[in-house]
Scaffold this active site. Structure first.
Site, PDB file in Angstrom:
ATOM      1  N   SER A 585      -0.166   5.303  60.890  1.00 25.74           N
ATOM      2  CA  SER A 585       0.357   5.962  59.690  1.00 25.74           C
ATOM      3  C   SER A 585      -0.791   6.496  58.856  1.00 25.74           C
ATOM      4  O   SER A 585      -1.904   5.946  58.875  1.00 25.74           O
ATOM      5  CB  SER A 585       1.177   4.966  58.853  1.00 25.74           C
ATOM      6  OG  SER A 585       1.495   5.522  57.591  1.00 25.74           O
ATOM      7  N   TYR A 598       2.593  -3.184  53.938  1.00 25.15           N
ATOM      8  CA  TYR A 598       2.712  -2.163  54.977  1.00 25.15           C
ATOM      9  C   TYR A 598       1.360  -1.504  55.242  1.00 25.15           C
ATOM     10  O   TYR A 598       0.927  -1.364  56.396  1.00 25.15           O
ATOM     11  CB  TYR A 598       3.744  -1.118  54.546  1.00 25.15           C
ATOM     12  CG  TYR A 598       3.982  -0.004  55.539  1.00 25.15           C
ATOM     13  CD1 TYR A 598       4.742  -0.219  56.678  1.00 25.15           C
ATOM     14  CD2 TYR A 598       3.457   1.268  55.310  1.00 25.15           C
ATOM     15  CE1 TYR A 598       4.966   0.804  57.579  1.00 25.15           C
ATOM     16  CE2 TYR A 598       3.683   2.304  56.210  1.00 25.15           C
ATOM     17  CZ  TYR A 598       4.439   2.066  57.346  1.00 25.15           C
ATOM     18  OH  TYR A 598       4.665   3.081  58.238  1.00 25.15           O
TER      19      TYR A 598
END
Length: 708
Positions: A585, A598
């Site tokens: 990501s 996250y």
């Protein structure tokens, strides 16, 4: 046309004719030919995949003269009866084909006749005529079937097959000794029919069957009845004089143990079979295979090779029989590989010697010397080829060969095709030309990919892209319902030989082992591992619970680690390199609000990828990262409350998120799941085969995420 379905009962073949369907075709003989062909091709007891051919002769209007002329419609080169359509037929002037007899210069120049078939074409949209065209043209019958039924080839490959044919069919079938298909064989068939008035068919030694009729239905029934009679005769004789294949020499392992042995062994076999060209594998422990490979006669029959040309063109002339006992300890990979290497070297040397003994001055160069069929007594049969369909079909063809050997041994003594004749077919210049005309392979042909999180969103898009580019794909996900839907979708899009599914929670070690077992037993191993499974939680550090933190670490970090580690064991067995692509990501590089758990997990994924790339590079295993950002449309992570969390963090509504994310990029573009899939393909498609440890951002251009 009489409907005899109520009068006919077959035990060994299937009567599939539907009078209602046939009547709907009226007097269209070509349509009836296609219908008959599809019925014959639907029963693998009658013919092999892509084997055999059918024809009909009809009167057509010559577009040049306007006069009625006789035209033969016949299955063209490379088609399959079961799926035949009109586009797969060749249409040729019958009188012109007969006129070629004046041009024929004998066996030494036979191949030149194939080029002349094109000058006889009636329908310019025709499929290319096959080598069997004159075999149909020179027989004086309206409808003709040429098939390769196991029951007939068992007789054709028997030592006294001619005598059996005469006695079994009462002189209604003539015998034609083996000869390579071509123009001369067509002339022989014509002469045989002239010399044997009233016969209903021909058996070609070591080859197959010709039957015919005045109508499509008559030809169909004649074919069924002939094969039924041969099958009945064989079954009357199985075990009559001696046990089938001489009886069992060893016993099979139980089913689960067979699968475990195959799972352990197949990546090693695949690596060895890929020494010249990467191969895809197939495994079967079909009862017919087990009866053969466990028998006393295996050592006698396997070296004889197959008989029918259709068989050994797919399987090579003979298999490799592994010198392993069913209960052999396969746990020492290095020791096992050393043993297998020697067996493969012996096989390759034997194949090279066969080539040298039989080659002609103009023979094509020796082809891949590795085995196609590998037999493991007590366990099963492996087959390897350029793609899954070819590997599966090769397996099916060898089962046909087993059926032939079983039948021939029951009634007489099996005879393989003489070695020189087999070579002349395998290295036939016309076959070589056909191979050279094959379409170029796709970039990921011969490769196997396993994708986690593949039931939707980014993972599904990646699986689709890899399949489109030629890969076999194992699609995994923990959502079983969604996985079943994807399985159905992929089968419709790509057929039954491209993708399989496996339920997988990446935090479950046993499930990971089973997912790779699916890859092994379905395709032979794995080449590409895409870690895409994930979830997202967007909370402030104060609101983030220990459970939130742990599940993100478990799924994203440990999941990537466990899947890669298990896959690495297979890559190392194959020793053909490979690719691991981790979907990470933009958040691995950019610090943002409400993202501590996250973002931390994503950063760990990214650095793990670098560490793996550094460690695995010497083994030609590349590890690269694709960093998506803001893939909203179709992405599963937005279903978990992530969208609401991110919208809250940025002080906007959920509906404004796509535009918000696009506007903050330098390209001002929305990112789609397909964009991530394209980046994965870039990593594994071959153009970056000297690149590893890279990060490809697919985020529209977020300057804060630029790698530096």
């Amino acid at each position: 046309m009489e409907n005899t379905v109520d009068k006919i009962s077959y035990k060994y073949v299937s009567y599939l004719w539907d009078e209602e369907v046939a009547s709907s075709l009226g007097n269209d003989e070509v349509a009836l030919l296609i219908y008959r062909s599809n019925l014959l091709g639907a029963d693998l007891r009658l013919t092999n995949y892509a084997g055999g051919n059918t024809s009909c002769k009809v009167m057509e209007t010559d577009p040049l003269t306007g006069q009625d002329v006789e035209v033969m419609w016949v299955k063209g080169s490379g088609g399959d009866l079961g799926t035949l359509k009109k586009s797969g037929l060749a249409a040729l002037y019958v009188d012109k084909l007969h006129s070629l007899k004046k041009r024929y210069r004998g066996l030494e120049n036979e191949d030149e006749m194939v080029g002349l078939f094109n000058h006889c074409i009636y329908d310019l949209d025709s499929k290319a005529p096959s080598i069997d065209t004159p075999l149909h043209a020179f027989l004086p019958f309206k409808h003709i079937d040429h098939l390769h039924p196991d029951a007939i080839i068992a007789i054709a490959a028997a030592k006294n097959g001619e005598q059996i044919t005469k006695e079994l069919f009462g002189g209604k079938l003539a015998w034609v000794p083996w000869q390579k298909p071509g123009f001369d064989l067509g002339l022989i068939l014509e002469r045989t029919v002239q010399e044997n008035p009233g016969i209903t068919g021909l058996i070609l030694g070591s080859h197959g069957l010709f039957t015919w009729g005045d109508t499509a239905y008559e030809s169909y029934i004649n074919t069924l009845e002939t094969i039924e009679r041969a099958s009945e005769y064989l079954n009357e004789n199985y075990g009559k004089n001696r046990p089938v294949f001489g009886g069992a020499k060893i016993q099979s392992l139980p089913k689960e143990q067979r699968l475990e042995k195959a799972n352990t062994l197949i990546p090693l076999l695949r690596g060895l079979c890929s020494s010249q060209n990467r191969m895809i594998g197939h495994f079967t422990d079909d009862e017919r295979v087990l009866e053969y490979i466990n028998s006393n006669d295996l050592d006698k029959l396997a070296p004889l090779g197959t008989s029918c040309p259709d068989h050994f063109l797919r399987t090579k002339i003979r298999p490799l029989v592994l010198n392993l006992t069913p209960d052999a300890d396969l746990s020492d990979t290095q020791q096992l590989k050393e043993q297998l290497v020697q067996q493969f070297e012996d096989y390759r040397a034997d194949y090279n010697a066969y080539y040298e003994r039989c080659k002609h001055t103009n023979s094509p160069a020796v082809r891949d010397t590795n085995p196609v069929i590998i037999l493991y007594p007590g366990v099963g049969m492996f087959s390897f080829a350029k793609d899954k369909q070819t590997a599966r079909v090769s397996s099916e063809f060898y089962i046909n060969a087993i059926n032939v050997m079983r039948g021939a041994e029951a009634i007489s003594e099996y005879q393989g095709l003489p070695e020189q004749e087999a070579f002349n077919i395998e290295y036939w210049l016309l076959e070589e030309a056909k191979l050279q005309r094959m379409p170029k392979e796709k970039p990921l042909s011969r490769k196997i990919a396993l994708v986690t999180g593949g039931s939707g969103g980014i993972g599904k898009a990646i699986a689709e892209k890899l399949a489109q580019e030629g890969a076999c794909v194992v699609i995994t996900d923990m959502n079983e319902k969604a996985l079943n839907e994807v399985n159905d979708e992929f089968k419709k899009a790509f057929g039954k030989d491209t993708a399989v599914t496996a339920t997988l929670n990446v935090t479950d070690g046993n499930a990971i082992v089973n997912a790779f077992k699916t890859a092994n037993l379905s395709f032979g191993g794995v080449d590409i591992i895409v870690n895409c499974a994930g979830l997202s939680i967007s909370k402030s550090i104060a609101d983030t619970t220990e459970a939130d933190y742990d599940i993100l670490q478990d799924v994203l970090v440990k999941g990537q680690f466990l899947v890669s580690k298990e896959g690495l064991g297979i890559l190392r067995k194959q020793q053909t390199g490979g690719d691991i692509v981790n979907i990470v990501s933009k958040n691995a590089l950019v610090s943002g609000p409400n993202n501590v758990a996250y973002g931390t997990a994503k950063a760990a994924q990214l650095h793990m990828s670098r560490l793996m790339a550094a460690e695995l590079g010497p083994e030609k295993i590349r590890v690269n990262v694709v960093n998506p950002d803001a893939v909203i449309r179709g992405s599963k992570i937005w279903e978990s409350g992530w969208a609401a969390g991110r919208a809250k963090a940025y002080g906007i509504s959920i509906e404004e998120l796509p535009a918000y994310y696009a506007k903050r990029t330098v390209l001002n573009e929305e990112i789609l799941a397909e964009d991530i899939a394209n980046a994965v393909f870039l990593c594994v498609g071959g153009l970056l085969h000297k690149s590893t440890g890279n990060v490809i951002n697919v985020d529209g251009g977020v300057p804060a995420a630029f790698v530096r």
